[in-house]
Write a protein that holds these residues in place. Sequence first.
Motif, mmCIF file in Angstrom:
data_model
loop_
_atom_site.group_PDB
_atom_site.id
_atom_site.type_symbol
_atom_site.label_atom_id
_atom_site.label_comp_id
_atom_site.label_asym_id
_atom_site.label_seq_id
_atom_site.Cartn_x
_atom_site.Cartn_y
_atom_site.Cartn_z
ATOM 1 N N ARG A 14 15.791 58.745 -53.221
ATOM 2 C CA ARG A 14 16.069 57.328 -53.481
ATOM 3 C C ARG A 14 15.127 56.772 -54.549
ATOM 4 N NH1 ARG A 14 20.482 55.558 -52.548
ATOM 5 N NH2 ARG A 14 20.374 56.503 -50.533
ATOM 6 N N VAL A 15 13.851 57.140 -54.497
ATOM 7 C CA VAL A 15 12.887 56.672 -55.495
ATOM 8 C C VAL A 15 13.254 57.203 -56.878
ATOM 9 C CG1 VAL A 15 10.478 56.904 -56.232
ATOM 10 C CG2 VAL A 15 10.995 56.292 -53.876
ATOM 11 N N LEU A 16 13.680 58.461 -56.957
ATOM 12 C CA LEU A 16 14.110 59.012 -58.247
ATOM 13 C C LEU A 16 15.331 58.274 -58.788
ATOM 14 C CD1 LEU A 16 13.634 62.849 -57.751
ATOM 15 C CD2 LEU A 16 12.383 61.349 -59.301
ATOM 16 N N GLU A 17 16.269 57.941 -57.910
ATOM 17 C CA GLU A 17 17.447 57.193 -58.343
ATOM 18 C C GLU A 17 17.043 55.830 -58.900
ATOM 19 O OE1 GLU A 17 19.916 57.010 -54.868
ATOM 20 O OE2 GLU A 17 20.374 59.149 -54.947
ATOM 21 N N ILE A 18 16.161 55.141 -58.206
ATOM 22 C CA ILE A 18 15.709 53.821 -58.664
ATOM 23 C C ILE A 18 14.948 53.940 -59.976
ATOM 24 C CG2 ILE A 18 14.148 51.907 -58.104
ATOM 25 C CD1 ILE A 18 14.989 52.345 -55.147
ATOM 26 N N ALA A 19 14.115 54.980 -60.116
ATOM 27 C CA ALA A 19 13.360 55.174 -61.361
ATOM 28 C C ALA A 19 14.300 55.434 -62.533
ATOM 29 C CB ALA A 19 12.379 56.327 -61.197
ATOM 30 N N ILE A 20 15.349 56.209 -62.321
ATOM 31 C CA ILE A 20 16.299 56.498 -63.398
ATOM 32 C C ILE A 20 17.058 55.230 -63.793
ATOM 33 C CG2 ILE A 20 18.446 57.716 -63.945
ATOM 34 C CD1 ILE A 20 17.289 60.094 -62.316
ATOM 35 N N ILE A 21 17.484 54.461 -62.814
ATOM 36 C CA ILE A 21 18.175 53.202 -63.114
ATOM 37 C C ILE A 21 17.221 52.241 -63.823
ATOM 38 C CG2 ILE A 21 19.230 51.148 -62.081
ATOM 39 C CD1 ILE A 21 20.337 53.070 -59.888
ATOM 40 N N GLY A 22 15.986 52.154 -63.346
ATOM 41 C CA GLY A 22 14.997 51.292 -63.984
ATOM 42 C C GLY A 22 14.722 51.695 -65.408
ATOM 43 N N ARG A 23 14.615 53.003 -65.644
ATOM 44 C CA ARG A 23 14.377 53.469 -67.013
ATOM 45 C C ARG A 23 15.548 53.111 -67.921
ATOM 46 N NH1 ARG A 23 13.204 59.393 -69.599
ATOM 47 N NH2 ARG A 23 13.960 58.826 -71.652
ATOM 48 N N ALA A 24 16.760 53.292 -67.424
ATOM 49 C CA ALA A 24 17.927 52.969 -68.243
ATOM 50 C C ALA A 24 17.953 51.482 -68.594
ATOM 51 C CB ALA A 24 19.202 53.364 -67.511
ATOM 52 N N LEU A 41 7.858 54.949 -66.018
ATOM 53 C CA LEU A 41 9.239 55.362 -65.723
ATOM 54 C C LEU A 41 9.684 56.484 -66.655
ATOM 55 C CD1 LEU A 41 10.942 51.941 -65.008
ATOM 56 C CD2 LEU A 41 10.351 53.728 -63.368
ATOM 57 N N TYR A 42 9.278 56.407 -67.907
ATOM 58 C CA TYR A 42 9.599 57.473 -68.862
ATOM 59 C C TYR A 42 8.970 58.784 -68.415
ATOM 60 C CZ TYR A 42 9.697 60.219 -73.139
ATOM 61 O OH TYR A 42 9.884 61.219 -74.045
ATOM 62 N N ASP A 43 7.692 58.744 -68.055
ATOM 63 C CA ASP A 43 6.983 59.970 -67.658
ATOM 64 C C ASP A 43 7.558 60.584 -66.384
ATOM 65 O OD1 ASP A 43 5.311 59.745 -69.835
ATOM 66 O OD2 ASP A 43 3.697 58.761 -68.714
ATOM 67 N N VAL A 44 8.025 59.752 -65.469
ATOM 68 C CA VAL A 44 8.585 60.257 -64.210
ATOM 69 C C VAL A 44 9.978 60.830 -64.407
ATOM 70 C CG1 VAL A 44 9.426 59.518 -61.936
ATOM 71 C CG2 VAL A 44 7.194 58.772 -62.738
ATOM 72 N N THR A 45 10.785 60.196 -65.248
ATOM 73 C CA THR A 45 12.192 60.592 -65.344
ATOM 74 C C THR A 45 12.495 61.570 -66.474
ATOM 75 O OG1 THR A 45 12.659 58.639 -66.688
ATOM 76 C CG2 THR A 45 13.001 58.447 -64.310
ATOM 77 N N GLU A 46 11.632 61.665 -67.461
ATOM 78 C CA GLU A 46 11.924 62.538 -68.610
ATOM 79 C C GLU A 46 12.084 64.005 -68.213
ATOM 80 O OE1 GLU A 46 12.958 63.415 -72.515
ATOM 81 O OE2 GLU A 46 12.973 61.566 -71.362
ATOM 82 N N PRO A 47 11.281 64.556 -67.272
ATOM 83 C CA PRO A 47 11.520 65.952 -66.874
ATOM 84 C C PRO A 47 12.892 66.184 -66.235
ATOM 85 C CG PRO A 47 9.335 65.266 -66.181
ATOM 86 C CD PRO A 47 10.045 64.032 -66.692
ATOM 87 N N ILE A 48 13.500 65.137 -65.719
ATOM 88 C CA ILE A 48 14.838 65.258 -65.134
ATOM 89 C C ILE A 48 15.900 65.067 -66.216
ATOM 90 C CG2 ILE A 48 16.453 64.206 -63.496
ATOM 91 C CD1 ILE A 48 13.922 63.332 -61.911
ATOM 92 N N LEU A 49 15.691 64.104 -67.107
ATOM 93 C CA LEU A 49 16.717 63.756 -68.087
ATOM 94 C C LEU A 49 16.751 64.685 -69.298
ATOM 95 C CD1 LEU A 49 16.394 59.876 -68.054
ATOM 96 C CD2 LEU A 49 17.998 61.310 -66.804
ATOM 97 N N ILE A 72 24.171 63.964 -60.136
ATOM 98 C CA ILE A 72 23.574 65.188 -59.595
ATOM 99 C C ILE A 72 22.694 64.870 -58.387
ATOM 100 C CG2 ILE A 72 21.923 67.036 -60.094
ATOM 101 C CD1 ILE A 72 23.063 67.054 -62.966
ATOM 102 N N LEU A 73 21.896 63.811 -58.475
ATOM 103 C CA LEU A 73 21.061 63.430 -57.334
ATOM 104 C C LEU A 73 21.899 63.029 -56.131
ATOM 105 C CD1 LEU A 73 18.139 61.430 -58.986
ATOM 106 C CD2 LEU A 73 18.008 63.637 -57.833
ATOM 107 N N TRP A 74 22.990 62.328 -56.342
ATOM 108 C CA TRP A 74 23.864 61.953 -55.226
ATOM 109 C C TRP A 74 24.494 63.185 -54.590
ATOM 110 C CZ3 TRP A 74 26.200 57.576 -58.590
ATOM 111 C CH2 TRP A 74 25.364 56.449 -58.544
ATOM 112 N N ILE A 75 24.886 64.153 -55.411
ATOM 113 C CA ILE A 75 25.451 65.394 -54.865
ATOM 114 C C ILE A 75 24.395 66.138 -54.054
ATOM 115 C CG2 ILE A 75 26.316 67.685 -55.500
ATOM 116 C CD1 ILE A 75 27.767 66.289 -57.859
#
Length: 86
Positions: A14-24, A41-49, A72-75
């Motif tokens: 859930r935290v990763l989902e919120i971080a990705i939405i926040g970054r966007a 947010l960039y540093d947390v989500t960039e390894p995923i994106l 992918i996270l929801w799946i």
Amino acid sequence: MPEFLVTFVGLLLRVLEIAIIGRALISWFDPLFRNPISRFLYDVTEPILRPIRNFMPGGVMIDFSPLVALIILWIIERLFYSAVAG
């Protein structure tokens, strides 16, 4: 599986989902990520994106990697909860 582990994994997803939405959302206002919050947010989500962006076709003006990452996270979340319940 211990309940603590199930809760922890669910919270992490859930935290990763919120971080990705926040970054966007923040990328619309601070595209260079100069603010400390947007940089975090960039540093947390960039390894995923970044890996998702590498597989997507180039030349597109809109970055769809956050949307793909969320799907992918929801799946992963659904598979995890069905495996725990199951």
